[in-house]
Every structure is written in C-alpha cells, then in structure tokens.
Motif scaffolding. Structure first.
Motif, short mmCIF file in Angstrom:
data_model
loop_
_atom_site.label_atom_id
_atom_site.label_comp_id
_atom_site.label_asym_id
_atom_site.label_seq_id
_atom_site.Cartn_x
_atom_site.Cartn_y
_atom_site.Cartn_z
N ARG A 1 0.60 -1.00 0.35
CA ARG A 1 0.48 -0.29 0.11
C ARG A 1 0.52 1.88 -0.20
NH1 ARG A 1 -2.28 3.81 3.62
NH2 ARG A 1 -4.55 4.25 2.61
N GLN A 2 2.07 0.78 1.19
CA GLN A 2 2.98 2.39 0.87
C GLN A 2 3.07 2.88 -0.03
OE1 GLN A 2 5.01 1.28 3.98
NE2 GLN A 2 3.82 3.02 5.47
N ALA A 3 3.63 2.18 -0.97
CA ALA A 3 4.23 1.87 -2.50
C ALA A 3 3.67 2.09 -3.16
CB ALA A 3 5.54 0.23 -2.72
N CYS A 4 2.65 1.67 -4.03
CA CYS A 4 1.44 2.29 -4.29
C CYS A 4 1.04 3.89 -4.62
CB CYS A 4 0.06 1.39 -4.11
SG CYS A 4 0.48 0.13 -4.91
N ARG A 5 0.99 4.21 -2.84
CA ARG A 5 0.83 5.38 -2.92
C ARG A 5 1.61 6.10 -2.34
NH1 ARG A 5 -5.15 4.60 0.58
NH2 ARG A 5 -5.73 3.05 -1.39
N MET A 6 3.12 6.59 -2.59
CA MET A 6 4.27 6.62 -2.25
C MET A 6 4.08 8.70 -2.27
SD MET A 6 8.23 6.37 -2.93
CE MET A 6 7.99 4.24 -2.75
N PHE A 7 3.63 9.27 -3.34
CA PHE A 7 3.52 10.25 -3.71
C PHE A 7 2.09 10.44 -3.15
CE2 PHE A 7 6.27 8.41 -6.34
CZ PHE A 7 7.83 8.91 -6.04
N ASP A 8 2.01 9.96 -2.49
CA ASP A 8 0.15 10.88 -2.21
C ASP A 8 0.71 11.21 -0.68
OD1 ASP A 8 -2.54 10.89 -0.92
OD2 ASP A 8 -2.47 8.63 -1.94
N ASP A 9 -0.01 12.45 -0.22
CA ASP A 9 -0.05 12.86 0.82
C ASP A 9 -0.67 12.77 1.48
OD1 ASP A 9 1.52 15.04 -0.54
OD2 ASP A 9 0.62 15.95 -1.10
N ASN A 10 -1.85 11.74 1.59
CA ASN A 10 -2.57 11.27 2.35
C ASN A 10 -2.39 9.85 3.12
OD1 ASN A 10 -4.15 13.85 2.92
ND2 ASN A 10 -4.34 13.82 1.12
N ALA A 11 -1.75 9.81 2.88
CA ALA A 11 -1.26 8.32 2.60
C ALA A 11 -1.27 7.33 3.47
CB ALA A 11 -0.13 8.11 2.41
N ASP A 12 -0.52 8.61 4.79
CA ASP A 12 0.25 7.90 6.01
C ASP A 12 -1.05 8.07 6.87
OD1 ASP A 12 1.93 6.79 5.71
OD2 ASP A 12 3.31 9.28 6.11
N ASP A 13 -2.19 8.61 6.68
CA ASP A 13 -3.32 8.81 7.45
C ASP A 13 -4.32 7.66 7.89
OD1 ASP A 13 -2.75 11.23 6.61
OD2 ASP A 13 -4.66 11.84 5.43
N ARG A 14 -4.27 6.98 7.47
CA ARG A 14 -5.27 5.50 7.52
C ARG A 14 -4.07 4.61 7.89
NH1 ARG A 14 -10.15 5.33 8.87
NH2 ARG A 14 -10.66 3.18 7.96
N ALA A 15 -3.32 4.32 7.93
CA ALA A 15 -2.47 3.56 7.29
C ALA A 15 -1.94 2.33 8.65
CB ALA A 15 -0.57 3.26 6.87
N ALA A 16 -1.62 3.24 9.86
CA ALA A 16 -1.40 2.35 11.13
C ALA A 16 -3.28 1.84 11.53
CB ALA A 16 -1.34 2.89 12.56
N GLU A 17 -4.35 1.58 10.63
CA GLU A 17 -5.35 1.23 11.11
C GLU A 17 -5.89 0.59 10.27
OE1 GLU A 17 -8.66 4.22 12.22
OE2 GLU A 17 -7.47 4.88 13.91
N PHE A 18 -4.85 0.11 8.91
CA PHE A 18 -5.26 -0.21 8.07
C PHE A 18 -6.13 -2.10 7.96
CE2 PHE A 18 -2.84 -3.64 3.96
CZ PHE A 18 -4.25 -2.95 3.29
N GLY A 19 -7.52 -1.47 7.19
CA GLY A 19 -8.50 -2.75 7.52
C GLY A 19 -8.98 -3.32 8.95
N LEU A 20 -8.04 -1.83 10.30
CA LEU A 20 -9.03 -2.73 11.11
C LEU A 20 -9.87 -2.36 11.44
CD1 LEU A 20 -8.23 -3.61 14.22
CD2 LEU A 20 -7.35 -1.54 14.41
N VAL A 21 -11.54 -2.69 11.91
CA VAL A 21 -12.90 -2.22 11.51
C VAL A 21 -13.23 -1.45 13.01
CG1 VAL A 21 -15.40 -2.72 11.07
CG2 VAL A 21 -13.82 -3.14 9.67
N VAL A 22 -13.14 -3.30 14.14
CA VAL A 22 -13.45 -2.78 15.77
C VAL A 22 -11.66 -2.38 16.44
CG1 VAL A 22 -14.62 -3.56 17.80
CG2 VAL A 22 -15.57 -3.51 14.97
N LYS A 23 -11.60 -2.00 17.14
CA LYS A 23 -10.20 -1.82 17.92
C LYS A 23 -10.35 -2.67 19.47
CE LYS A 23 -7.45 1.77 17.15
NZ LYS A 23 -7.23 3.61 17.35
N SER A 24 -10.03 -3.29 19.45
CA SER A 24 -9.35 -3.98 20.82
C SER A 24 -10.28 -2.99 22.13
CB SER A 24 -8.06 -4.71 21.06
OG SER A 24 -8.19 -5.51 22.56
N GLU A 25 -10.39 -3.64 23.36
CA GLU A 25 -10.58 -2.92 24.14
C GLU A 25 -9.84 -3.20 25.47
OE1 GLU A 25 -14.23 -3.75 25.73
OE2 GLU A 25 -15.85 -2.98 23.97
N HIS A 26 -8.75 -4.23 25.16
CA HIS A 26 -7.26 -4.57 25.62
C HIS A 26 -6.04 -3.73 25.83
CE1 HIS A 26 -9.86 -7.63 26.87
NE2 HIS A 26 -9.91 -8.22 25.22
N GLY A 27 -6.08 -2.98 24.63
CA GLY A 27 -4.59 -2.40 24.19
C GLY A 27 -5.22 -1.14 24.03
#
Ligand code: ZN
Length: 98
Positions: free
Chosen positions: A72-98
C-alpha cells in the motif's frame, strides 16, 4: 408431537492455517482463531467464476497484513494522505484490551 431421531452431522473440528499448516485452535483458545481472505470473482473480472477462501492463523494473518501495508505504501508513495489511515489499515473494531 415430536418424533425424535439421531443424525450424524459434520462439524468443523479444527481450522488449519493455509500458509503454515498449524492448527488455529491450540490450547487456551475457546474456538479456532483465524482470519479469512476470500474472493468470489464474477462477470467482468479476469477470474470470472473463481472463488477463493484462505484461512490464516494469527501469526500468518498479521504477516500478510504487514506485506499488504508495505504494498500500500509503495502504491501511494507520492500521495500526501497516504499515512493518514496506514496504522489502522483494515482494522474495523479496535481491541478494548490495548
Ligand atoms: Zn499460519
């Protein structure tokens, strides 16, 4: 009135990882723990009529996810908003434990 009989029913006893082959229901887990990668390609796609379903253990799932994140990062290397959601990539529900 209920007329009772006994039937033999197939049940899923275990789910094995399609990558490493390990069981996904090792000790301490209440039920098999796995991720699924699936696709059902239809009309208009190059793989029309093909259906895929892969079961991945926790380790292989997050390994695959890391590879997809890199892709994903390689495909969006020159996209300014690329990192916005990178950390939550595919994550729909967050753990309540972490
Ligand atoms: Zn695995």
């Amino acid at each position: 009135m209920r007329i009772m009989t006994q039937k033999l029913v197939d049940v899923v006893e275990d789910v094995r990882c399609d990558i490493c082959g390990d069981s996904t229901s090792s000790e301490g887990k209440h039920a098999p723990q796995f991720g699924v990668l699936n696709a059902d390609w239809g009309y208009g796609s190059r793989h029309d009529g093909e259906r895929y379903e892969l079961h991945l253990c926790e380790g292989c799932f997050f390994s695959a996810l890391a590879t997809l994140k890199q892709e994903r990062q390689a495909c969006r290397m020159f996209d300014d908003n690329a990192d916005d959601r990178a950390a939550e990539f595919g994550l729909v529900v967050k753990s309540e434990h972490g």
